[in-house]
Design an enzyme around this catalytic site. Structure first.
Site, PDB file in Angstrom:
ATOM      1  N   ASP A 265     -77.739  42.769 -13.804  1.00  0.00           N
ATOM      2  CA  ASP A 265     -77.751  42.236 -12.453  1.00  0.00           C
ATOM      3  C   ASP A 265     -77.905  40.712 -12.588  1.00  0.00           C
ATOM      4  O   ASP A 265     -78.272  40.219 -13.664  1.00  0.00           O
ATOM      5  CB  ASP A 265     -78.910  42.849 -11.678  1.00  0.00           C
TER       6      ASP A 265
ATOM      7  N   ASP B 100     -78.910  38.012  -9.522  1.00  0.00           N
ATOM      8  CA  ASP B 100     -79.997  37.436  -8.731  1.00  0.00           C
ATOM      9  C   ASP B 100     -81.287  38.218  -8.939  1.00  0.00           C
ATOM     10  O   ASP B 100     -81.349  39.427  -8.697  1.00  0.00           O
ATOM     11  CB  ASP B 100     -79.638  37.442  -7.237  1.00  0.00           C
TER      12      ASP B 100
END
Length: 223
Positions: A11, A13
Site C-alpha cells: 500500500d 499512503d
C-alpha cells in the site's frame, strides 16, 4: 531447483509514505470550497485507502451525488496543487521504507508492486518525486479497479507477474488492505505506523512495528 517467484505488494499512503498532512489539507480545502462542514481529522484518516469517490461518499453520505462529485473534484485539485508546491515533502517516505524496497529489489526472485487507492497520476508523480521508478513491476491504482477491499488489485498484480497467491504478500496499514489480501488469498502483513489502529487489522497474519522487521517476517512466512 530455483526458488519460486515471490511478490511483495505495498500500500502507499500510511504504509510507504506519510501523506496525512496533504490528505487532511486537501480534504479541508475541498469541503470549505463547497461550503460543507469539514470532517474531523480522525474521520478523514479513517477512509484513507478507499478510492476517492467511495471515501467521500462514506464521509458525507447525507450529501447529494452532485455535491459528492464536487468534493471529489475539489480534492483532486487541492491535492495536485499541494504536491506541486511541496514536491516530495508533501508525502515523505517513512523511516526505513527506501532501504526495505532496495533490499527486497536486490533479491532476484522477489518482485515488488503497489496496490493503492491513489489515482494513476498521483502514484506516478509520487514515485517520480522519490526516484522509485525502477522498483515496482506492477502498479495497481484506483482508476482501473473497484475500491479496496475488493481483491481486483491483488488479483491483477498476480496475473501480471505470474506469481501464485501462496507466494505473495500484501503490506498495508488499514483494514481495507488486510481484507483485500484475505479476499485475494494472499498473506496480509499489517504495519503499526499508519492510519488505522492495529486492532482493526484483524485479517493480518502479523503486524510489524518497523520496516527493519520485514525481512525476518518474510523469511518466516516463506521458509
Amino acid at each position: 531447483m530455483s526458488a519460486p517467484l515471490r511478490l511483495v505488494l505495498f500500500d502507499v499512503d500510511g504504509t510507504l509514505v506519510d501523506s496525512q498532512g496533504s490528505i487532511v489539507h486537501s480534504m479541508t480545502a475541498s469541503f470549505q470550497a463547497a461550503s460543507v462542514e469539514v470532517p474531523s481529522r480522525e474521520a478523514i484518516l479513517s477512509i484513507v485507502g478507499l478510492s476517492l469517490p467511495l471515501a467521500i461518499a462514506q464521509l458525507v453520505p447525507q450529501q447529494s451525488t452532485t455535491v459528492q462529485a464536487q468534493l471529489v473534484d475539489g480534492y483532486k485539485q487541492a491535492y495536485h496543487a499541494h504536491r506541486l508546491d511541496l514536491g516530495a515533502a508533501s508525502s515523505p517516505l517513512y523511516p526505513g521504507a527506501r532501504d526495505a524496497i532496495e533490499a527486497l529489489h536486490a533479491v532476484p526472485e522477489i518482485l515488488l508492486g503497489v496496490a493503492t487507492g491513489k489515482s494513476q497520476r498521483g502514484l506516478d508523480a509520487l514515485i517520480e518525486a522519490h526516484g522509485l521508478e525502477r522498483y515496482f513491476v506492477t502498479r495497481q491504482v484506483a482508476d482501473h479497479h473497484p475500491s479496496k477491499p475488493h481483491p481486483s488489485m491483488v488479483q491483477t498484480a498476480l496475473a501480471e507477474t505470474g506469481v501464485e497467491a501462496a507466494h505473495a504478500v500484501m503490506i498495508g496499514d488499514t483494514s481495507f488492505d488486510m481484507d483485500m489480501a484475505a479476499a485475494a488469498g494472499v498473506t496480509g502483513i499489517g504495519v503499526s505506523w499508519g492510519y488505522h489502529d492495529t486492532a482493526a487489522l484483524s485479517a493480518a497474519s502479523c503486524v510489524i512495528e518497523t520496516f527493519d522487521q520485514l525481512p525476518d517476517t518474510l523469511a518466516t512466512l516463506w521458509k
